[in-house]
Design an enzyme around this catalytic site. Sequence first.
Site, mmCIF file in Angstrom:
data_model
loop_
_atom_site.group_PDB
_atom_site.id
_atom_site.type_symbol
_atom_site.label_atom_id
_atom_site.label_comp_id
_atom_site.label_asym_id
_atom_site.label_seq_id
_atom_site.Cartn_x
_atom_site.Cartn_y
_atom_site.Cartn_z
ATOM 1 N N GLU A 135 0.756 -1.031 -0.090
ATOM 2 C CA GLU A 135 0.043 -0.135 0.115
ATOM 3 C C GLU A 135 0.984 1.264 -0.067
ATOM 4 O O GLU A 135 1.486 1.527 1.259
ATOM 5 C CB GLU A 135 -0.835 0.058 1.309
ATOM 6 N N CYS A 139 -2.053 9.151 2.805
ATOM 7 C CA CYS A 139 -1.858 8.717 1.646
ATOM 8 C C CYS A 139 -2.914 8.865 0.482
ATOM 9 O O CYS A 139 -2.641 8.828 -0.828
ATOM 10 C CB CYS A 139 -1.343 7.245 1.396
#
Length: 295
Positions: free
Chosen positions: A189, A223
């Site tokens: 990720e 993010c």
Amino acid sequence: MGGKGRGRLMYRIADLMEQHLTELALLESLDSGKPLSQSIEKEIPLCIDNWRYFAGWADKITGKTLPTDTPHHAYTLIEPVGVVAAITPWNFPLMEFCWKVTPALAAGNTVVIKVSKETTLTALFMGDIFTQAGLPAGVVNILTGPGKSLGDALVEHPLVDKVTFTGSTSVGEGVGEKAGKNIKTLTLELGGKSPVIVCPDVDIDDAVETATFGLLYNMGQCCAAGTRLYVHKDIYDAFKDKYVKAFKACWLPLPPCHQAWAPNQSEPTGQNTIICRGGQEVWSQAADWWQTCRQ
């Protein structure tokens, strides 16, 4: 331990987290600098929900019996991967910790998790909760320290069966390369540059509020933050003026009496200084401060 036993143990961990919600929230905010309201009202409750969700899955991971045109018995059997090496970042310390650990435990795996050296406190507190809950020794192993040396050792270790990493794209490339050489199961990720597209028929005030929140949530350390903004030319000037005004309104410097609760991220020892200074007095004053904020 079977699925039902794993589920009961995970429910017990969630209950203990709920009992220690205030301590976890205070540690999370003192460690990472995020607002206490964000920790105590959103992130720690979400972590608890995460444990209960995967606790419910623990005895429902099953295979299938498949029909065939031959006199054979065909079925699938879902088995644990084995040892999971997890590496987490510093922006959502406990949430990332829980997202890595809970599915692995529900599926019957063991975990070695390396948390960011900048934000270790809630992970270490979870270690104490695991002990209270009766989690067998060695099922979850928590490491703190430098990313490269510990991370490389985990990713390249021959007894690790799966690697899961959340962090920057550049570091993720190296993790993927090392895991690939050893044919390990891998989940990455990585960082993103998420776009916000503002169309000409929007309510500009709502769009400004959404775009501002999308970029500045968690101090912008996210993010999925909306770091690219595309505004239609017909509303560009009106949107820009309100967007700039919204940003200026977001700056809320802490008054002197509250500055002790904000870790000094410019100094490597800032977090430790805050935790060590005052001991129990810090806990007491921080709790009183939180109650004042709620009034």
